[in-house]
Design an enzyme around this catalytic site. Structure first.
Site, mmCIF file in Angstrom:
data_model
loop_
_atom_site.group_PDB
_atom_site.id
_atom_site.type_symbol
_atom_site.label_atom_id
_atom_site.label_comp_id
_atom_site.label_asym_id
_atom_site.label_seq_id
_atom_site.Cartn_x
_atom_site.Cartn_y
_atom_site.Cartn_z
ATOM 1 N N GLY A 178 -6.731 -5.996 6.771
ATOM 2 C CA GLY A 178 -6.184 -5.406 5.543
ATOM 3 C C GLY A 178 -4.804 -4.856 5.776
ATOM 4 O O GLY A 178 -4.154 -5.170 6.782
ATOM 5 N N ASN A 179 -4.321 -4.064 4.839
ATOM 6 C CA ASN A 179 -3.022 -3.411 5.023
ATOM 7 C C ASN A 179 -3.042 -2.041 4.367
ATOM 8 O O ASN A 179 -4.017 -1.656 3.730
ATOM 9 C CB ASN A 179 -1.892 -4.296 4.491
ATOM 10 C CG ASN A 179 -2.055 -4.603 3.023
ATOM 11 O OD1 ASN A 179 -2.071 -3.701 2.197
ATOM 12 N ND2 ASN A 179 -2.219 -5.880 2.693
ATOM 13 N N ALA A 180 -1.943 -1.323 4.507
ATOM 14 C CA ALA A 180 -1.925 0.099 4.142
ATOM 15 C C ALA A 180 -1.562 0.344 2.676
ATOM 16 O O ALA A 180 -1.368 1.483 2.272
ATOM 17 C CB ALA A 180 -0.926 0.830 5.047
#
Ligand SMILES: Cc1cc2nc3c(=O)[nH]c(=O)nc-3n(C[C@H](O)[C@H](O)[C@H](O)COP(=O)(O)O)c2cc1C
Length: 426
Positions: free
Chosen positions: A217-219
């Protein structure tokens, strides 16, 4: 609410008569308009037309009503200055700070947004002198609309035609709305300049499964995308909100399409855009890579050794590039405004802005919103600092400002680029 004070400058071009329609749109919308034509403009449309339609005195030079010091007062008091048509001559005089008539004095004293709608023959518009003057004005924050392409004075056609009055008016209202929002403590732009429009906004971070419980995923928090959807709704648009994983509630009133992976997001955005969208704003953080073969069962660690699995990644499609290709190939309306977001970090090969400019050119979208990430900036924060880069060479720095204000600046730029739906008559 007090009536916005608009100065409508009119240059000496064949399209001056269209400024009468624009004037009518302003006055019918409740604006108080002072018309300031140039000497040449009065050779095309006379003073009585402007005085009668505006209900206000009309002056061209600095030598009438001198006791009221109009050459300073008009610009200072205006909420917006619009010039239509802006001749090649006016662009030159404005770019170089000349002040030889009332209109150019107004342009120097105004501290409100200034919107210029150029109109001239293609040869003039494409002359290096005019190109340089336009770039200089844009660099200083003056909003210069791209002229339309079409029939010019005679039988000839090409870029240089005055944008239709409705398009100029919509861009003007967006600027007035933006100015009101900037002046207010909260972002409460009441302008409905996106009424009747359908916009698609993607938001949040995608998740690419490694196995049934793990993902890459990412932030992204989804705050900027949510703010874009909320502000578009407030400005009257119908919003399809293609939402990946976010930390914020969905905006009330949006048509929400929940997605998880990059491929799902791509399919949902393309479907919504193909169904007919005036603009697509790609604010989602979409994974560039995904595991080639996600495991159907949870990946177990071995008790016998310290080894870890190697995960092979494959490229995800570039959604923005896909949209640009769809438009080029005629599956999207050619007028669909395409907007990308680029989260950049500076490095030894270039600054954030340099990377952003290169990416804008490469991507082929109409607008690229570039922000610097890392060190706690952008992701998850409530404020953002961006530069909105236009394919037409415009650059507008916004922020640090709440993500709602950034969203309004993006919609201002979009509103200037969506074509008008219908034309009114006088
Ligand atoms: C019939 C006619 C049409 C013109 N149309 C345009 C035009 O569309 N755009 C333009 O830049 N100049 C046009 N010009 C030239 C301008 O009128 C001229 O440059 C003038 O000095 C502009 O003055 P202003 O910028 O003070 O209004 C036209 C001239 C004539 C005679």
């Amino acid at each position: 609410m007090t009536a916005p004070r608009v100065v409508l400058g009119v240059g000496g071009g064949i399209a001056a008569y269209k400024a009468a329609l624009l004037l009518r749109l302003f006055t019918e919308g409740g604006a108080s308009v002072r018309v300031v034509p140039t000497e040449s403009a009065l050779r095309f449309v006379g003073e009585p037309t402007w005085a009668a339609l505006s209900g206000q005195p009309v002056a061209t030079g600095v030598w009438s009503d001198v006791h009221e010091v109009p050459h300073v007062r008009l610009g200072r008091e205006a909420d917006l200055v619009v010039v239509a048509p802006a001749t090649a001559d006016l662009l030159g005089r404005a770019a170089h700070g000349l002040a030889d008539d009332l209109l150019t004095n107004v342009l120097l004293t105004a501290r409100c947004p200034v919107l210029l709608a150029p109109a001239m023959h293609t040869e003039m518009w494409q002359h290096p002198a005019v190109v340089a003057n336009t770039a200089l004005l844009r660099e200083r924050g003056v909003h210069v609309l791209e002229p339309d392409s079409g029939r010019l004075t005679g039988a000839d056609t090409g870029p240089g035609r005055l944008p239709e009055p409705e398009r100029i008016h919509a861009a003007a209202m967006a600027l007035l709305g933006g100015a009101a929002a900037a002046g207010a403590s909260s972002s409460s732009s009441s302008s409905a300049d996106l009424a009747g429009r359908h916009v698609v906004v993607s938001a949040g971070g995608t998740r690419e499964p490694l196995d049934p419980v793990r993902f890459l995923g990412n932030a992204s928090s989804g705050r900027q995308g949510a703010a874009l959807a909320a502000r578009a709704l407030a400005r009257g648009a119908r919003v399809t909100y293609v939402r990946a994983h976010t930390e914020v509630p969905d905006p009330d009133g949006a048509h929400v399409v929940p997605v998880s992976t990059a491929l799902q997001l791509r399919d949902a955005v393309l479907a919504a855009a193909r169904a007919g969208a005036d603009a697509v704003v790609m604010a989602a953080a979409v994974a560039d890579f995904r595991p080639a073969a996600p495991s159907e069962t949870k990946i177990k660690k071995s008790d016998d050794d310290d080894g870890a699995p190697l995960v092979e990644l494959v490229r995800n499609p570039d959604v923005l590039a896909g949209l640009v290709a769809e438009r080029r190939e005629g599956r999207l309306a050619p007028t669909t405004v395409l907007v990308g977001f680029a989260a950049e970090t500076g490095d030894t090969t270039g600054s954030v802005l340099e990377h952003g400019r290169l990416k804008a050119r490469r991507k082929g979208a109409d607008l690229l919103v570039v922000n610097e990430v890392g060190g706690g900036r952008a992701f998850g924060a409530t404020d953002n600092t961006v530069v909105i880069i236009g394919a037409d060479g415009t650059e507008r720095a916004v922020g640090p400002a709440p993500k709602e204000s950034i969203a309004d600046a993006v919609w201002d730029a979009v509103a200037m680029r969506v074509p008008v739906k219908n034309s009114g008559d006088l």
